[in-house]
Enzyme design. Structure first.
Site, PDB file in Angstrom:
ATOM      1  N   ARG A   1       0.825  -1.179   0.046  1.00 38.88           N
ATOM      2  CA  ARG A   1       0.002  -0.065   0.095  1.00 38.88           C
ATOM      3  C   ARG A   1       0.755   1.164   0.138  1.00 38.88           C
ATOM      4  O   ARG A   1       0.677   2.304  -0.816  1.00 38.88           O
ATOM      5  CB  ARG A   1      -0.997   0.156   1.189  1.00 38.88           C
ATOM      6  CG  ARG A   1      -1.900  -0.988   1.084  1.00 38.88           C
ATOM      7  CD  ARG A   1      -2.777  -0.976   2.450  1.00 38.88           C
ATOM      8  NE  ARG A   1      -2.037  -1.653   3.595  1.00 38.88           N
ATOM      9  CZ  ARG A   1      -2.144  -2.639   4.161  1.00 38.88           C
ATOM     10  NH1 ARG A   1      -3.203  -3.418   3.744  1.00 38.88           N
ATOM     11  NH2 ARG A   1      -1.445  -3.182   5.014  1.00 38.88           N
ATOM     12  N   ILE A   2       1.641   1.294   0.931  1.00 41.81           N
ATOM     13  CA  ILE A   2       2.571   2.529   1.085  1.00 41.81           C
ATOM     14  C   ILE A   2       3.483   2.771   0.121  1.00 41.81           C
ATOM     15  O   ILE A   2       3.670   3.745  -0.498  1.00 41.81           O
ATOM     16  CB  ILE A   2       2.973   2.780   2.673  1.00 41.81           C
ATOM     17  CG1 ILE A   2       2.030   2.860   3.543  1.00 41.81           C
ATOM     18  CG2 ILE A   2       4.050   4.044   2.573  1.00 41.81           C
ATOM     19  CD1 ILE A   2       2.466   2.591   4.869  1.00 41.81           C
TER      20      ILE A   2
ATOM     21  N   CYS B   1      10.799   4.892   6.001  1.00 42.52           N
ATOM     22  CA  CYS B   1       9.615   4.965   6.770  1.00 42.52           C
ATOM     23  C   CYS B   1       8.901   3.493   7.122  1.00 42.52           C
ATOM     24  O   CYS B   1       7.770   3.725   7.356  1.00 42.52           O
ATOM     25  CB  CYS B   1       8.785   5.988   6.116  1.00 42.52           C
ATOM     26  SG  CYS B   1       9.406   7.669   5.746  1.00 42.52           S
ATOM     27  N   SER B   2       9.633   2.583   7.309  1.00 37.39           N
ATOM     28  CA  SER B   2       9.133   1.407   7.443  1.00 37.39           C
ATOM     29  C   SER B   2       9.307   1.071   9.126  1.00 37.39           C
ATOM     30  O   SER B   2       8.632   1.546   9.662  1.00 37.39           O
ATOM     31  CB  SER B   2       9.588   0.000   6.592  1.00 37.39           C
ATOM     32  OG  SER B   2      11.037  -0.170   6.637  1.00 37.39           O
ATOM     33  N   ARG B   3      10.265   0.111   9.327  1.00 38.98           N
ATOM     34  CA  ARG B   3      10.545   0.113  10.493  1.00 38.98           C
ATOM     35  C   ARG B   3      12.201   0.122  10.688  1.00 38.98           C
ATOM     36  O   ARG B   3      13.199  -0.348   9.716  1.00 38.98           O
ATOM     37  CB  ARG B   3      10.198  -1.542  11.092  1.00 38.98           C
ATOM     38  CG  ARG B   3       8.691  -1.429  11.446  1.00 38.98           C
ATOM     39  CD  ARG B   3       8.526  -0.802  12.814  1.00 38.98           C
ATOM     40  NE  ARG B   3       7.049  -0.944  13.234  1.00 38.98           N
ATOM     41  CZ  ARG B   3       6.045  -0.115  12.877  1.00 38.98           C
ATOM     42  NH1 ARG B   3       6.366   1.079  11.991  1.00 38.98           N
ATOM     43  NH2 ARG B   3       4.654  -0.326  13.063  1.00 38.98           N
TER      44      ARG B   3
ATOM     45  N   ASP C   1      12.967   7.913   9.397  1.00 36.26           N
ATOM     46  CA  ASP C   1      11.599   8.070  10.153  1.00 36.26           C
ATOM     47  C   ASP C   1      11.798   7.223  11.217  1.00 36.26           C
ATOM     48  O   ASP C   1      11.154   7.364  12.433  1.00 36.26           O
ATOM     49  CB  ASP C   1      10.396   8.048   9.476  1.00 36.26           C
ATOM     50  CG  ASP C   1       9.054   8.442  10.280  1.00 36.26           C
ATOM     51  OD1 ASP C   1       8.992   9.260  11.044  1.00 36.26           O
ATOM     52  OD2 ASP C   1       8.250   7.584  10.289  1.00 36.26           O
TER      53      ASP C   1
ATOM     54  N   GLU D   1      14.560   2.261  18.738  1.00 30.21           N
ATOM     55  CA  GLU D   1      13.720   3.494  19.075  1.00 30.21           C
ATOM     56  C   GLU D   1      13.327   3.397  20.878  1.00 30.21           C
ATOM     57  O   GLU D   1      13.223   2.527  21.150  1.00 30.21           O
ATOM     58  CB  GLU D   1      12.506   3.563  18.553  1.00 30.21           C
ATOM     59  CG  GLU D   1      12.507   3.889  17.024  1.00 30.21           C
ATOM     60  CD  GLU D   1      11.321   3.751  16.262  1.00 30.21           C
ATOM     61  OE1 GLU D   1      10.158   4.651  16.586  1.00 30.21           O
ATOM     62  OE2 GLU D   1      11.499   3.830  15.079  1.00 30.21           O
TER      63      GLU D   1
ATOM     64  N   HIS E   1       9.601   9.233  13.995  1.00 30.92           N
ATOM     65  CA  HIS E   1       8.416   8.322  13.771  1.00 30.92           C
ATOM     66  C   HIS E   1       7.329   9.049  13.511  1.00 30.92           C
ATOM     67  O   HIS E   1       5.992   8.803  14.219  1.00 30.92           O
ATOM     68  CB  HIS E   1       8.419   7.247  14.864  1.00 30.92           C
ATOM     69  CG  HIS E   1       7.753   5.888  14.191  1.00 30.92           C
ATOM     70  ND1 HIS E   1       8.206   4.810  14.808  1.00 30.92           N
ATOM     71  CD2 HIS E   1       6.671   5.649  13.389  1.00 30.92           C
ATOM     72  CE1 HIS E   1       7.236   3.667  14.162  1.00 30.92           C
ATOM     73  NE2 HIS E   1       6.608   4.324  13.298  1.00 30.92           N
ATOM     74  N   ILE E   2       7.383   9.968  12.579  1.00 28.51           N
ATOM     75  CA  ILE E   2       5.986  10.893  12.468  1.00 28.51           C
ATOM     76  C   ILE E   2       5.562  10.572  11.359  1.00 28.51           C
ATOM     77  O   ILE E   2       4.550  11.464  10.607  1.00 28.51           O
ATOM     78  CB  ILE E   2       6.431  12.176  12.638  1.00 28.51           C
ATOM     79  CG1 ILE E   2       7.691  12.752  11.473  1.00 28.51           C
ATOM     80  CG2 ILE E   2       6.686  12.795  13.816  1.00 28.51           C
ATOM     81  CD1 ILE E   2       7.787  14.171  11.297  1.00 28.51           C
TER      82      ILE E   2
HETATM   83  N1  LIG Z   1       6.724   5.019   9.904  1.00 31.36           N
HETATM   84  C1  LIG Z   1       5.740   4.851  10.007  1.00 31.36           C
HETATM   85  O1  LIG Z   1       4.997   5.915  10.842  1.00 31.36           O
HETATM   86  C2  LIG Z   1       4.718   3.885   9.380  1.00 31.36           C
HETATM   87  C3  LIG Z   1       3.583   4.296   8.872  1.00 31.36           C
HETATM   88  C4  LIG Z   1       2.770   3.288   8.547  1.00 31.36           C
HETATM   89  C5  LIG Z   1       3.441   1.996   8.214  1.00 31.36           C
HETATM   90  N2  LIG Z   1       5.005   1.798   8.531  1.00 31.36           N
HETATM   91  C6  LIG Z   1       5.227   0.419   8.218  1.00 31.36           C
HETATM   92  O2  LIG Z   1       5.257   0.163   6.871  1.00 31.36           O
HETATM   93  C7  LIG Z   1       5.170  -1.194   6.679  1.00 31.36           C
HETATM   94  C8  LIG Z   1       4.155  -1.117   5.486  1.00 31.36           C
HETATM   95  O3  LIG Z   1       2.751  -0.849   5.442  1.00 31.36           O
HETATM   96  P1  LIG Z   1       1.893  -1.299   4.109  1.00 31.36           P
HETATM   97  O4  LIG Z   1       0.360  -0.762   4.734  1.00 31.36           O
HETATM   98  O5  LIG Z   1       2.345  -0.539   2.987  1.00 31.36           O
HETATM   99  O6  LIG Z   1       1.875  -2.755   4.229  1.00 31.36           O
HETATM  100  P2  LIG Z   1       1.773  -3.816   3.191  1.00 31.36           P
HETATM  101  O7  LIG Z   1       1.323  -4.963   3.657  1.00 31.36           O
HETATM  102  O8  LIG Z   1       0.486  -3.375   2.210  1.00 31.36           O
HETATM  103  O9  LIG Z   1       3.079  -3.444   2.256  1.00 31.36           O
HETATM  104  C9  LIG Z   1       4.199  -4.391   2.600  1.00 31.36           C
HETATM  105  C10 LIG Z   1       4.903  -4.868   1.234  1.00 31.36           C
HETATM  106  O10 LIG Z   1       6.014  -5.483   1.965  1.00 31.36           O
HETATM  107  C11 LIG Z   1       6.247  -6.657   1.020  1.00 31.36           C
HETATM  108  N3  LIG Z   1       7.188  -7.605   1.630  1.00 31.36           N
HETATM  109  C12 LIG Z   1       7.139  -8.372   2.753  1.00 31.36           C
HETATM  110  N4  LIG Z   1       8.413  -9.029   2.789  1.00 31.36           N
HETATM  111  C13 LIG Z   1       9.176  -8.677   1.600  1.00 31.36           C
HETATM  112  C14 LIG Z   1      10.508  -8.892   1.455  1.00 31.36           C
HETATM  113  N5  LIG Z   1      11.155  -9.651   2.098  1.00 31.36           N
HETATM  114  N6  LIG Z   1      11.101  -8.096   0.458  1.00 31.36           N
HETATM  115  C15 LIG Z   1      10.442  -7.233  -0.155  1.00 31.36           C
HETATM  116  N7  LIG Z   1       8.996  -6.835   0.081  1.00 31.36           N
HETATM  117  C16 LIG Z   1       8.464  -7.604   1.118  1.00 31.36           C
HETATM  118  C17 LIG Z   1       4.786  -7.295   1.050  1.00 31.36           C
HETATM  119  O11 LIG Z   1       4.755  -8.371  -0.180  1.00 31.36           O
HETATM  120  C18 LIG Z   1       3.990  -6.163   0.710  1.00 31.36           C
HETATM  121  O12 LIG Z   1       3.683  -5.753  -0.514  1.00 31.36           O
HETATM  122  C19 LIG Z   1       4.064  -1.610   8.033  1.00 31.36           C
HETATM  123  O13 LIG Z   1       4.193  -2.866   8.091  1.00 31.36           O
HETATM  124  C20 LIG Z   1       4.640  -0.589   8.840  1.00 31.36           C
HETATM  125  O14 LIG Z   1       5.848  -1.410   9.562  1.00 31.36           O
HETATM  126  C21 LIG Z   1       5.348   2.879   9.352  1.00 31.36           C
HETATM  127  O1  LIG Z   2       3.134   1.058  11.558  1.00 26.43           O
HETATM  128  C1  LIG Z   2       2.469   1.924  11.801  1.00 26.43           C
HETATM  129  O2  LIG Z   2       1.092   2.312  11.624  1.00 26.43           O
HETATM  130  C2  LIG Z   2       3.337   3.008  12.021  1.00 26.43           C
HETATM  131  O3  LIG Z   2       4.280   2.914  12.345  1.00 26.43           O
HETATM  132  C3  LIG Z   2       2.560   4.235  13.124  1.00 26.43           C
HETATM  133  O4  LIG Z   2       1.697   5.090  12.146  1.00 26.43           O
END
Ligand SMILES: NC(=O)c1ccc[n+]([C@@H]2O[C@H](COP(=O)([O-])OP(=O)(O)OC[C@H]3O[C@@H](n4cnc5c(N)ncnc54)[C@H](O)[C@@H]3O)[C@@H](O)[C@H]2O)c1
Ligand SMILES: O=C(O)[C@H](O)CO
Length: 386
Positions: free
Chosen positions: A175-176, A271-273, A297, A302, A320-321
């Site tokens: 998604r993101i 911006c993932s983890r 981010d 953390e 982490h915003i």
């Molecule tokens: N920094 C923040 O505040 C913030 C905000 C929102 C989400 N996030 C992080 O972003 C992540 C993704 O969110 P999303 O809604 O897009 O999730 P999502 O499930 O739609 O997307 C994650 C993608 O990662 C892919 N993936 C999984 N394992 C993989 C690998 N080994 N190599 C490559 N791709 C791989 C999946 O196939 C999927 O398409 C969340 O799990 C969260 O940890 C962080």
């Molecule tokens: O996974 C999440 O949703 C973020 O890290 C906080 O928005």
């Protein structure tokens, strides 16, 4: 053992006791719960990260559901505690749930909710902001200006990278990642290379259509390619943004060896983890490659940064915003509350967690469903027909 002391209570006579480990933005989430006979208890203790003991004390002897945060360690101890208190509902106020032991929750019959969809664009916008800030050295230039160092225009002052025509790399095009890719391709006419375990068909179609539009307008078309390895993305892209989930397969996905494959002037955004990058290796890489830049981010441990990171001029760091827009945070609170409420009420699980808009409309009651339960199948929960 630290025991939370300050609690705010809403609807004290409510039948179901729902605990939120933090105050959350907006009031709709509280209203949705209290309207359905929930007594809502919000922990207002001034302590950012609650310990397992703190949360056990909050759960107490009778608790029907908890809304928790990504900073908390939701494992065996907490789920057995919640189950002993009669609770079968938990939701993270986050889409990521790497802080949750889903198997432990399932073992105790507890549903685990998360909040997808409502933060997709907001998070992608922050990744785009970090990409721009890093490429045009905005933070460094701002510090320079405030320090009173600007004494006139110079040909070499804060020269950065042009994005147009360069290649954006996305690792994890869910998604993101896909939303970020669209922003960078459409906004800056960048070519796309991505790596994901699955094909991002809608994203590919979008870039193809945009490329055709540009061509028809007499401009150079943008292109896309799905890489068969992550290394291809690292070698070829000028800007790389990380958007996978954090699990065993993505821990230290970007390590010393892979950093060395990237272009010397590349930009890396996360911006993932935090643990997706080996942060200590990153600090060394930043020291050895002053033209390499990062926008972070999230951090490996953390709220701390690895030694040396804060001193690096070629790093932009924010706390982490990425999901921090008012609309999104209020929406996350709403989805988390509705996950818990839905499980307490025995509602079915919404069929498409990517299509959560009906739950967010302030002018109509939300559907009688749990927006997103990640262990719905394992618990044998019914899917909504709505
Ligand atoms: N920094 C923040 O505040 C913030 C905000 C929102 C989400 N996030 C992080 O972003 C992540 C993704 O969110 P999303 O809604 O897009 O999730 P999502 O499930 O739609 O997307 C994650 C993608 O990662 C892919 N993936 C999984 N394992 C993989 C690998 N080994 N190599 C490559 N791709 C791989 C999946 O196939 C999927 O398409 C969340 O799990 C969260 O940890 C962080
Ligand atoms: O996974 C999440 O949703 C973020 O890290 C906080 O928005």
């Amino acid at each position: 053992m630290a025991t939370p002391v300050s609690i705010e209570v809403w609807n004290p006579n409510g039948k179901y006791r729902v605990v939120s480990t933090k105050p959350m933005p907006g009031t709709r989430w509280i209203r949705l719960l209290t309207d359905q006979d929930c007594r809502v208890e919000i922990c207002t203790q001034r302590k950012t990260i609650l310990s397992v003991d703190d949360i056990l004390a909050l759960i107490g002897d009778k608790c029907d559901g908890v809304i928790g945060q990504l900073t908390e360690d939701w494992g065996e101890v907490l789920f057995s505690g919640l189950s002993r208190a009669g609770g079968r509902a938990f939701s993270n106020m986050a889409v990521g749930y790497n802080n949750v032991d889903v198997n432990a929750a399932t073992k105790y019959g507890v549903a685990v909710g998360n909040t997808p969809g409502v933060l997709t664009e907001t998070t992608a916008e922050l990744a785009a902001s970090l990409s721009l800030s890093a490429s045009r050295r905005i933070v460094e230039a701002d510090e320079f200006m405030r320090a009173g160092l600007y004494d006139g225009w110079l040909p070499h002052l804060f020269v950065g990278n042009l994005l147009k025509g360069q290649t954006v790399g996305v690792i994890g095009a869910g998604r993101i990642g896909s939303a970020y890719a669209r922003m960078m391709v459409e906004g800056f006419k960048m070519n796309l290379i991505y790596y994901d375990l699955y094909q991002a068909t809608r994203l590919e179609k979008f870039v193809t259509a945009y490329g055709e539009f540009l061509k028809a307008s007499g401009e150079a078309p943008v292109t896309w390619r799905r890489a068969s390895t992550m290394e291809e993305v690292l070698r070829e892209a000028d800007v790389i943004s990380l958007h996978p989930v954090l699990d065993k397969t993505t821990y230290h996905l970007v390590n010393k060896e892979r950093l060395s494959m990237m272009k010397k002037e590349a930009i890396l955004v996360n911006c993932s983890r935090g643990p997706v990058i080996d942060e200590a290796a990153l600090v060394e890489h930043l020291k050895e490659n002053p033209m390499f830049r990062v926008g972070l981010d999230v951090f490996e441990e953390e709220p701390y940064m690895k030694p040396g990171l804060a001193d690096m001029k070629n790093a932009i760091v924010v706390p982490h915003i990425a999901s921090a827009s008012k609309w999104t945070r209020e929406g996350m609170a709403t989805l988390a509350a509705l996950n818990v409420l839905g499980k307490i009420k025995g509602y079915p699980v919404w069929s498409d967690p990517n299509r959560v808009e009906p739950f967010l409309n302030e002018n109509s009651p939300p559907p009688a469903a749990c927006p997103s339960i990640v262990n719905a199948k394992a618990l044998g929960l019914t899917a909504s027909k709505l």
